[in-house]
Design a protein around this motif. Sequence first.
Motif, PDB file in Angstrom:
ATOM      1  N   THR A 611       0.856  -1.183   0.000  1.00  0.00           N
ATOM      2  CA  THR A 611       0.000   0.000   0.000  1.00  0.00           C
ATOM      3  C   THR A 611       0.895   1.236   0.000  1.00  0.00           C
ATOM      4  O   THR A 611       2.053   1.186   0.434  1.00  0.00           O
ATOM      5  N   GLY A 612       0.361   2.330  -0.490  1.00  0.00           N
ATOM      6  CA  GLY A 612       1.125   3.568  -0.533  1.00  0.00           C
ATOM      7  C   GLY A 612       0.218   4.777  -0.474  1.00  0.00           C
ATOM      8  O   GLY A 612      -0.976   4.691  -0.782  1.00  0.00           O
ATOM      9  N   ILE A 613       0.791   5.910  -0.079  1.00  0.00           N
ATOM     10  CA  ILE A 613       0.045   7.163   0.034  1.00  0.00           C
ATOM     11  C   ILE A 613       0.462   8.092  -1.109  1.00  0.00           C
ATOM     12  O   ILE A 613       1.654   8.368  -1.302  1.00  0.00           O
ATOM     13  N   TYR A 614      -0.522   8.553  -1.860  1.00  0.00           N
ATOM     14  CA  TYR A 614      -0.284   9.493  -2.959  1.00  0.00           C
ATOM     15  C   TYR A 614      -1.307  10.618  -2.864  1.00  0.00           C
ATOM     16  O   TYR A 614      -2.325  10.505  -2.172  1.00  0.00           O
ATOM     17  N   ASN A 615      -1.038  11.682  -3.587  1.00  0.00           N
ATOM     18  CA  ASN A 615      -1.983  12.793  -3.635  1.00  0.00           C
ATOM     19  C   ASN A 615      -2.967  12.586  -4.780  1.00  0.00           C
ATOM     20  O   ASN A 615      -2.638  11.974  -5.799  1.00  0.00           O
ATOM     21  N   ILE A 616      -4.152  13.114  -4.607  1.00  0.00           N
ATOM     22  CA  ILE A 616      -5.159  13.085  -5.660  1.00  0.00           C
ATOM     23  C   ILE A 616      -5.565  14.525  -5.962  1.00  0.00           C
ATOM     24  O   ILE A 616      -5.705  15.350  -5.055  1.00  0.00           O
ATOM     25  N   ARG A 617      -5.704  14.822  -7.235  1.00  0.00           N
ATOM     26  CA  ARG A 617      -6.096  16.167  -7.644  1.00  0.00           C
ATOM     27  C   ARG A 617      -7.608  16.185  -7.854  1.00  0.00           C
ATOM     28  O   ARG A 617      -8.130  15.430  -8.680  1.00  0.00           O
ATOM     29  N   ASP A 640       2.576  12.235  -7.597  1.00  0.00           N
ATOM     30  CA  ASP A 640       3.662  11.808  -6.722  1.00  0.00           C
ATOM     31  C   ASP A 640       4.085  12.970  -5.819  1.00  0.00           C
ATOM     32  O   ASP A 640       3.455  14.040  -5.822  1.00  0.00           O
ATOM     33  N   LYS A 641       5.170  12.793  -5.088  1.00  0.00           N
ATOM     34  CA  LYS A 641       5.571  13.817  -4.123  1.00  0.00           C
ATOM     35  C   LYS A 641       6.052  15.105  -4.795  1.00  0.00           C
ATOM     36  O   LYS A 641       6.153  16.153  -4.156  1.00  0.00           O
ATOM     37  N   GLN A 642       6.338  15.025  -6.100  1.00  0.00           N
ATOM     38  CA  GLN A 642       6.755  16.207  -6.845  1.00  0.00           C
ATOM     39  C   GLN A 642       5.605  16.819  -7.640  1.00  0.00           C
ATOM     40  O   GLN A 642       5.817  17.666  -8.496  1.00  0.00           O
ATOM     41  N   ALA A 643       4.385  16.347  -7.356  1.00  0.00           N
ATOM     42  CA  ALA A 643       3.169  16.833  -8.015  1.00  0.00           C
ATOM     43  C   ALA A 643       3.130  16.497  -9.496  1.00  0.00           C
ATOM     44  O   ALA A 643       2.460  17.178 -10.282  1.00  0.00           O
ATOM     45  N   HIS A 644       3.827  15.426  -9.902  1.00  0.00           N
ATOM     46  CA  HIS A 644       3.729  14.939 -11.265  1.00  0.00           C
ATOM     47  C   HIS A 644       2.646  13.864 -11.345  1.00  0.00           C
ATOM     48  O   HIS A 644       2.502  13.053 -10.422  1.00  0.00           O
ATOM     49  N   TRP A 690      -2.660  14.913 -19.411  1.00  0.00           N
ATOM     50  CA  TRP A 690      -2.338  14.798 -17.996  1.00  0.00           C
ATOM     51  C   TRP A 690      -1.295  15.847 -17.621  1.00  0.00           C
ATOM     52  O   TRP A 690      -0.285  15.990 -18.307  1.00  0.00           O
ATOM     53  N   PRO A 691      -1.483  16.569 -16.544  1.00  0.00           N
ATOM     54  CA  PRO A 691      -0.495  17.582 -16.147  1.00  0.00           C
ATOM     55  C   PRO A 691       0.804  16.931 -15.663  1.00  0.00           C
ATOM     56  O   PRO A 691       0.782  16.058 -14.801  1.00  0.00           O
ATOM     57  N   ASN A 692       1.917  17.334 -16.250  1.00  0.00           N
ATOM     58  CA  ASN A 692       3.244  16.907 -15.789  1.00  0.00           C
ATOM     59  C   ASN A 692       3.380  15.392 -15.660  1.00  0.00           C
ATOM     60  O   ASN A 692       3.730  14.869 -14.609  1.00  0.00           O
ATOM     61  N   ASN A 753       8.884   7.712  -6.003  1.00  0.00           N
ATOM     62  CA  ASN A 753       8.515   9.108  -5.758  1.00  0.00           C
ATOM     63  C   ASN A 753       7.272   9.204  -4.880  1.00  0.00           C
ATOM     64  O   ASN A 753       6.430  10.076  -5.060  1.00  0.00           O
ATOM     65  N   ILE A 754       7.204   8.271  -3.949  1.00  0.00           N
ATOM     66  CA  ILE A 754       6.045   8.234  -3.070  1.00  0.00           C
ATOM     67  C   ILE A 754       6.216   9.281  -1.968  1.00  0.00           C
ATOM     68  O   ILE A 754       7.314   9.792  -1.730  1.00  0.00           O
TER      69      ILE A 754
END
Length: 767
Positions: A611-617, A640-644, A690-692, A753-754
């Motif tokens: 399992t992993g934690i990522y950001n969602i837009r 990812d952690k760099q907002a890609h 897709w952005p970046n 890049n998590i």
Amino acid sequence: MSLPAPSRVGHIDNQLCDQCMSLHLSAADFLSSPREEEDRAPLEMLYYVRELRERTACPLCRLIHELIRLDSGANPPPEDLEFWLTWMNNDSEYFTDLSLSGLYICSPQGTGQDYRIELLSNYASAQPTQARSINHEKISLEQIQQWLQKCQEWHGFNCRDHGLSHSTHPSRMAMAFRVIDVQTKCLVFLPPGADYVALSYVWGEANTVTTTLDTLEVFSEADGLRVALPRTIADAIYLTQVLGQRYIWIDCLCIVQNESSAKEFIISNMDSIYSYAFFTIVAATGKDADAGLPGLREGSMDLRRQRVESLTNELKLCILPSWDRQLPDSTYAHRAWTFQEGCFSRRCLVFLDGQCYFMCRAAFWREDVMAEHRDIRFGGFRPILGRAEYAFPLQLYAELVQIYTERTLTYPADMLHAFAGLETALGRYLNHSKMWYGLPSGVFDWSMLWKPKGPLKRRPGFFSWTWVGWEGAVIFPPHLGPEPEHHRLLKHTWIAWWIWNGPSLRSVWDPELDGSLVSVLVQDECLVDQETDKNPDDETESTVEEIDETEDSEGDDDERCPSYGQPQPGNLYGRLPQPERFKVWKPNEQSEHLNSSDRPASGTLQFFTLTGIYNIRNERPFYHPSVEYINEELIYPLLDKQAHTCGLVYVHDPESFFYRLGDRLHVELLLLSDASPGETYLFNSKGFEWPNHHDYTLGQEGESSGEYILGQWHSWNMFNVMLVLPVGQSDTERVQPYERCGLGLLHRKAIDNIRAEGLCWKQVILV
């Protein structure tokens, strides 16, 4: 032989207008295909709705105006709508070389194909696929008898074979099978092997008479059913009798409604009941059991069954509706309970909007078209009555589930009950897989990849991990064929799925316990893998494309279904050795020793995975409408952690999900399996911007992790992931339960890049 061409259209009592006269229509125009080279007058002139409405004396204008009205449906056409007529083949419902011509409406918005104008036959020299005149007062019972007879003579056993094997004749089932004896008008037990008719209809809100333990004795006596029955049921009993059949099965009367065990048994054996029926009466008119079978009895026809206009004494034209338009618009076609009944029925007599249609496994015939010919096969929209178009087992399963989930239920708790017969039959068809809440155990990793076709809502009383637990239509990934899907199942999955079954925890896949079969493809896959191991320096790689060419001595390729391998110590799912793959073990043994009050509910999944934690837009990517079959309203980027952008997710219910997420931007993902080409196409689709996401590509040909699949290179560099949210609070001594909220894709490189929390191999409880 063609009809003799009549003289050109002239003036009779109903006078053609000058515009219609200039078309110079003749019977010969309709009696050949537009594909053929012929001297036919072009139809280039424009019509306007307002003009048609004023030309009440012109029979062709009246017919065209009615065609426009029908084609527009519930939305009346605008007065200034301009349109024209065009010639097209009249074989939209058939596969045949015997097609003729029909007139269709064209407008700047496109060509309407739901209704058409055709030449009405004069019977003396009628041709196949030509329209025929029907009785406006009553349906022809003689025609129905001829259909049944022709089906038996021409198709024989083929009309019994529907791909979904059935178990045993209902008269030989473990529990007694009751039917209605139409001669004695009472309930009886079906004699061994006897023919019977079945009824498929919509209960609706009609005051339906039912059999209960209190009425069973009375209804089992001679004339016990001479009571006031809903019109549809009374008509079905009458039709059965006049067609020379003795018995009919009708659920409300033949199931004792308050005898729970017997009712559950019958519901789970709907596949046998409808498969063995000599034919099924489909009451598709109206919204409830009081709609009846219009046209069956004198005086019951309240609809104009055929719109006909005479242009000359020799030239009669009519409007023919498309089956694809009529049946999908009916209440019957939207009810979940009726779907499996059509799936299993070998022959259907469909009563719809004042007409009768006949559909079997090999033909489709209707009162108003002369299609009873050996060289004419039905080519229309079969799935409405369960005539699925796919031969591959997983494709068939996916299509049936999609159609079923598009339908509605009065009571949400009936979601599995209304699918029970299909679940039983599909389980047998899919290597006798045990079905867990609608998902086959033998391909469980694949079946967990369902995703929403449109926004979903949680269905109370069911688990979130299965499509049964959501209201709304679902779809499955594009099917690659038995061998590629099997290859992915054995080499690109890793989760050992466990499920709480009552008070105990058991493996989802246990062929010995469940009587499931290990697919014949397992041996083929292992042989290919061994060959690859023996020849590591061979320039010709063994690939899934080569597996496709493997011969199967036990049956055709299109009948083979993937499955996991034979369970082994430390490898319960019989997967091929993958040294680099994640660890797989049984969930914490302590979970089996919890107090009963702490055990998860029966049906809860428990397993280990990454399992992993990522950001969602919370905003959707730019979408090009040229991409079909995608509901862009449900797709959200993963960052990812760099907002890609490193992935995407289909959120099942965005409104509810983002409300529960609150101000947080991060979400937890469960890694499910490697994503096949059928799943990764969207991330690389030109329809989305897709952005970046330039750092995350689908790979290049020749990468060590990739291979050719069906002639195309696939790099296996994306994961299928599940979006989850925690359910309730959990202390450190208990495993946190999660609820499924979405399904998506995550690029392999995103693991590096998590977010700071990193990847975690942990135990999951999924409710």
